[in-house]
Design an enzyme around this catalytic site. Structure first.
Site, mmCIF file in Angstrom:
data_model
loop_
_atom_site.group_PDB
_atom_site.id
_atom_site.type_symbol
_atom_site.label_atom_id
_atom_site.label_comp_id
_atom_site.label_asym_id
_atom_site.label_seq_id
_atom_site.Cartn_x
_atom_site.Cartn_y
_atom_site.Cartn_z
ATOM 1 N N ARG A 57 92.516 50.288 9.359
ATOM 2 C CA ARG A 57 93.827 50.526 9.970
ATOM 3 C C ARG A 57 94.735 49.301 9.979
ATOM 4 O O ARG A 57 95.915 49.386 9.664
ATOM 5 C CB ARG A 57 93.672 51.001 11.424
ATOM 6 N N THR A 58 94.182 48.155 10.378
ATOM 7 C CA THR A 58 95.050 46.978 10.496
ATOM 8 C C THR A 58 95.629 46.634 9.127
ATOM 9 O O THR A 58 96.831 46.414 8.971
ATOM 10 C CB THR A 58 94.258 45.790 11.086
ATOM 11 N N LYS A 86 83.699 30.160 -4.045
ATOM 12 C CA LYS A 86 83.372 28.862 -4.654
ATOM 13 C C LYS A 86 83.292 27.758 -3.602
ATOM 14 O O LYS A 86 83.092 26.597 -3.930
ATOM 15 C CB LYS A 86 84.447 28.489 -5.685
ATOM 16 N N ARG A 107 92.833 38.160 8.885
ATOM 17 C CA ARG A 107 91.719 38.601 9.739
ATOM 18 C C ARG A 107 90.518 37.757 9.348
ATOM 19 O O ARG A 107 90.232 37.577 8.162
ATOM 20 C CB ARG A 107 91.411 40.080 9.545
ATOM 21 N N HIS A 135 93.179 40.215 19.263
ATOM 22 C CA HIS A 135 93.741 41.118 18.257
ATOM 23 C C HIS A 135 95.140 41.498 18.755
ATOM 24 O O HIS A 135 95.378 42.625 19.191
ATOM 25 C CB HIS A 135 92.843 42.352 18.131
HETATM 26 C C1 NCD Z 1 89.280 47.066 15.994
HETATM 27 C C2 NCD Z 1 88.971 45.646 15.530
HETATM 28 O O1 NCD Z 1 88.909 45.372 14.335
HETATM 29 O O2 NCD Z 1 88.820 44.825 16.416
HETATM 30 N N1 NCD Z 1 89.741 47.889 14.985
HETATM 31 C C3 NCD Z 1 91.075 47.872 14.656
HETATM 32 O O3 NCD Z 1 91.640 46.859 14.294
HETATM 33 N N2 NCD Z 1 91.743 49.017 14.810
HETATM 34 C C4 NCD Z 1 88.203 47.665 16.802
HETATM 35 C C5 NCD Z 1 86.792 47.700 16.264
HETATM 36 O O4 NCD Z 1 86.504 47.245 15.158
HETATM 37 O O5 NCD Z 1 85.949 48.208 16.996
#
Ligand code: NCD
Length: 313
Positions: A57-58, A86, A107, A135
């Protein structure tokens, strides 16, 4: 304060005014998406999408947001295909991405990685999740969801007055850490529901009006925020096996909820919400995932300064 050039690393950096500005601009983006009005304010701009950890999703909603605004994307979703393999440092990767693009979304599994990235970059850096730490953009879309899906209130926002129950892995869940921090800016109270081993860390509870329990008792909640047990963050797999499935939202649990309560989940869900609950109008987690697009459109437009002269605030 202008948002142009601003990094989005931690939700602690947001003032109440910042939250309102994001809520308002996201609402405008929801309107534009609903009407199908094209908005090409990021035409000619590039976003680096650097995902050192899995994401659906992100990543997809940041990509959708950038493209909806007319921009383009470079990056990777699997660091094994980059020079990381590397032995290149994250900092060097960021310097490159900074030279190649106008905004960076990162991320990373290490808490604090987004902050370090921002120190190496000349362009705005947006934290798409740093380990079990934070997040922030998930939190902003969570606030947009509460604002949109809770009944209209006479207060400044529909968030004020809510009792929010957090359920599941409150120790390792970065989404709950960020959301709880943000909600301190609103008139909210909390119920932390977790097994003893996965309790909310003290620093997030401090200064809040909260109850803590390991019973799944939700009859007084206005917002139920369910989370996945974060398997990948457990030092011992046996501990995960023992705790998974502690809480499951099924029809019986839904029967206990208030009529106007909403059930949220950042997704992915594993087994903590039964799919039979999905058709209940109070289950808003798929709408929540949709709000990721307009919220991230607003953020991208704001930090790149694309709408400085435009109608968004
Ligand atoms: C979450 C995350 O990555 O922290 N997911 C997201 O970004 N929608 C929640 C999760 O992974 O449980």
């Amino acid at each position: 304060m202008s948002w142009e050039g601003r990094n989005i690393i931690s939700i602690d950096e947001f003032s109440k005014e910042d939250f309102y500005r994001v809520l308002k601009n996201s609402e405008k983006m929801i309107d534009l998406l609903d009407k199908g009005t094209p908005l090409n304010v990021l035409q000619g701009k590039l976003m680096s999408s650097l995902f050192f950890e899995p994401s659906t999703r992100t990543r997809l909603s940041f990509h959708a947001a950038m493209k909806r605004l007319g921009g383009k994307i470079i990056g990777f979703s699997d660091p094994r295909t980059s020079s990381r393999k590397k032995g290149e440092t994250t900092s060097d990767t960021i310097k490159m991405a900074s030279a190649y693009s106008d905004v960076i979304v990162i991320r990373h599994p290490n808490p604090g990685a987004a902050k370090l990235a921002a120190e190496s970059a000349e362009v705005p850096v947006i934290n798409g999740g740093d380990g079990s730490n934070q997040h922030p953009t998930q939190t902003l879309l969570d606030l947009v969801t509460i604002q949109q899906e809770r009944p209209p209130s006479s207060s400044d926002s529909n968030i004020d007055g809510c009792k929010v129950a957090f359920v599941g892995d409150l120790k390792y869940g970065r989404t709950v850490h960020s959301l709880c921090t943000a909600l301190k800016n609103f008139d909210t109270s909390f119920k932390f529901i977790a097994p003893e081993e996965l309790e909310m860390p003290k620093k997030y509870k401090e200064g809040t009006d909260y109850e803590e329990t390991n019973e799944l008792e939700l009859s007084d909640a206005d917002v139920v925020y369910v989370t996945r047990i974060q398997k990948e963050r457990f030092p011992r797999p046996s501990e995960y096996e023992r705790l998974k499935g502690t809480y499951v939202i099924n029809e019986n649990v839904m029967n206990e909820l208030k009529d106007d309560a909403i059930v949220m989940h950042p997704l992915p869900r594993i087994n903590e919400i039964k799919s039979t609950v999905d058709s209940d109008p109070r289950a808003v987690y798929f709408k929540q995932a949709f709000y990721g697009v307009p919220t991230r459109m607003a953020l991208l437009a704001m930090v790149t300064g694309a709408l400085e002269e435009g109608e968004l605030i």
